[in-house]
Design a protein around this motif. Structure first.
Motif, PDB file in Angstrom:
ATOM      1  N   LYS A  41     -10.487  14.539  11.288  1.00  0.00           N
ATOM      2  CA  LYS A  41      -9.389  14.429  12.267  1.00  0.00           C
ATOM      3  C   LYS A  41      -8.977  15.829  12.748  1.00  0.00           C
ATOM      4  N   SER A  42      -8.857  16.778  11.818  1.00  0.00           N
ATOM      5  CA  SER A  42      -8.506  18.146  12.231  1.00  0.00           C
ATOM      6  C   SER A  42      -9.581  18.728  13.127  1.00  0.00           C
TER       7      SER A  42
ATOM      8  N   GLU B 166      -9.823  13.466   1.947  1.00  0.00           N
ATOM      9  CA  GLU B 166      -9.864  14.798   2.591  1.00  0.00           C
ATOM     10  C   GLU B 166     -10.987  14.875   3.634  1.00  0.00           C
TER      11      GLU B 166
ATOM     12  N   ASP C  43      -9.303  13.491   6.645  1.00  0.00           N
ATOM     13  CA  ASP C  43      -8.370  14.484   7.216  1.00  0.00           C
ATOM     14  C   ASP C  43      -9.143  15.597   7.913  1.00  0.00           C
TER      15      ASP C  43
ATOM     16  N   ASP D 131      -5.729   7.692  13.864  1.00  0.00           N
ATOM     17  CA  ASP D 131      -4.574   8.426  13.325  1.00  0.00           C
ATOM     18  C   ASP D 131      -3.365   7.484  13.254  1.00  0.00           C
TER      19      ASP D 131
END
Ligand SMILES: O=C(O)CCC(=O)C(=O)O
Ligand SMILES: [Fe+2]
Length: 361
Positions: A105-106, A99, A102, A247
């Motif tokens: 990346k967000s 997480e 993630d 990604d």
């Protein structure tokens, strides 16, 4: 007929440069104008284009190492072997929570989706800290041909400095990403060090191997003529070790030391791509290889990547380690101030492996 620049809002290449570089729209802004032809200044010389027929003609692949293997010696061996033969490998089950990956990346998407005025607060001209910089290409003033990439570069000094100067929209996620990756980085450096007779990462070794940290958030927008340009040109990193989160789009290619072929680094969900940088090549007296790599532009998808450059302290003097030279090996690199080495790298356009020659005896 193929569209030309004159069918767009730009009437000449200088207007494109102004829009992308000086007005801070980046290539993301350019891509979003719907531009259908690649502006001239992005056209790379033929030999620098990574045309598909020159790649993937090989079944060579960089190693994927499972760090959860209970036999730690095997992991260490695989890491050192990859560092010598490839200079590149991927790691899975590395202990960094997915997480966290993630989230960063967000956060990268959120930063690049900010309005131009917001991103421009962090350009070289406007940023309140020299450790925070939003920019495009690699070194637009030094390059004959530009690269199809925007970036936010963050040099870590302290949490307090980050609190004050890093963009709010991605600060916490990036700090967490650095923090949670440290344990893995240390492990990898311990493995690499032991194999060079460095018994432990004491204070001196820590400042040489991992004395400073820079994180880049990279954005490669959809490109109208990906075959004519590059996302990032041929280079090797100046770091001791780079850990890269990519990604699912792909596009990173590594030069195989064995064959000279360009080998694709396929995205493996949840993995890191790890590579040896020039500083480690120098410290190991050439045993570990800092290998050329580059990134293809993409005609269909936007891509992001988030490398952490684990570097010596800027004020460190780097040269072949005493532990390495103790075995009677001739040093092939001279001692050099790390900040001088980095300055030399950034003064010129990407030029493959030439930076490391600067340190050769
Ligand atoms: O985006 C990538 O996959 C690689 C980027 C890179 O090589 C770099 O930032 O040094
Ligand atoms: Fe790189």
């Amino acid at each position: 007929m193929a569209p030309t620049l004159s069918t767009t809002q730009f009437s000449n290449p200088a207007e494109v440069t102004d829009f992308v570089v000086h007005k801070g729209n980046g290539v993301k802004g350019l891509s979003e104008t719907g531009i259908k032809a690649l502006p001239d200044q992005y056209i790379q010389p033929f030999e620098e284009r990574l045309i598909n027929k020159f790649v993937n003609e090989t079944d060579e692949a960089i190693p994927v190492i499972d760090m959860s293997n209970p036999d730690e010696n095997r992991v260490a061996e695989a890491v050192c072997d990859a560092a010598e033969k490839w200079g590149f490998f991927q790691v899975i089950n590395h202990g960094v929570p997915l997480e966290v990956l993630d989230d960063v990346k967000s956060a990268t998407h959120r930063f690049f989706n900010l309005p131009v005025e917001e991103k421009c607060k962090f350009t070289k001209e406007n940023s309140l800290s020299t450790n925070v910089r939003f920019g495009t290409s690699f070194s637009p003033l030094a390059e004959k041909a530009l690269e199809w990439k925007d970036y936010l570069s963050l040099f870590f000094v302290s949490e307090a400095e980050a609190e004050q100067f890093w963009p709010d929209i991605c600060r916490n996620e990036t700090l967490e990403y650095i923090d949670k990756s440290k344990k893995m980085v240390r492990k990898l450096l311990e493995y690499l060090g032991k194999n060079l007779n460095v018994k432990e990462l004491d204070e001196t070794k820590e400042s040489l191997f991992m004395g400073s940290i820079r994180v880049n958030l990279n954005y490669y927008p959809i490109c109208p003529n990906p075959d004519l340009t590059v996302g990032v040109g041929r280079h090797s990193d100046v770091s001791s070790l780079t850990i890269l989160l990519q990604d699912q789009i792909g596009g990173l290619h590594v030069r195989s030391l064995a064959s000279g072929n360009w080998v694709h680094v396929p995205p493996v969900p949840g993995s890191f791509v790890i590579n040896i940088g020039d500083a480690m090549q120098i410290l190991s007296n050439g045993r570990y290889k800092s290998v050329e790599h580059r990134v293809l532009a993409n005609g269909n998808n936007n891509r992001i990547s988030v490398p952490i450059f684990v570097n010596p302290k800027p004020e460190s003097v780097i040269g072949p380690l005493p532990e390495v030279i103790a075995n009677g090996e001739e040093p092939i690199y001279r001692d050099i101030l790390y900040s001088d080495y980095v300055r030399y790298f950034f003064r010129k356009a990407h030029d493959g492996k030439k930076t490391v020659d600067y340190a050769k005896i």
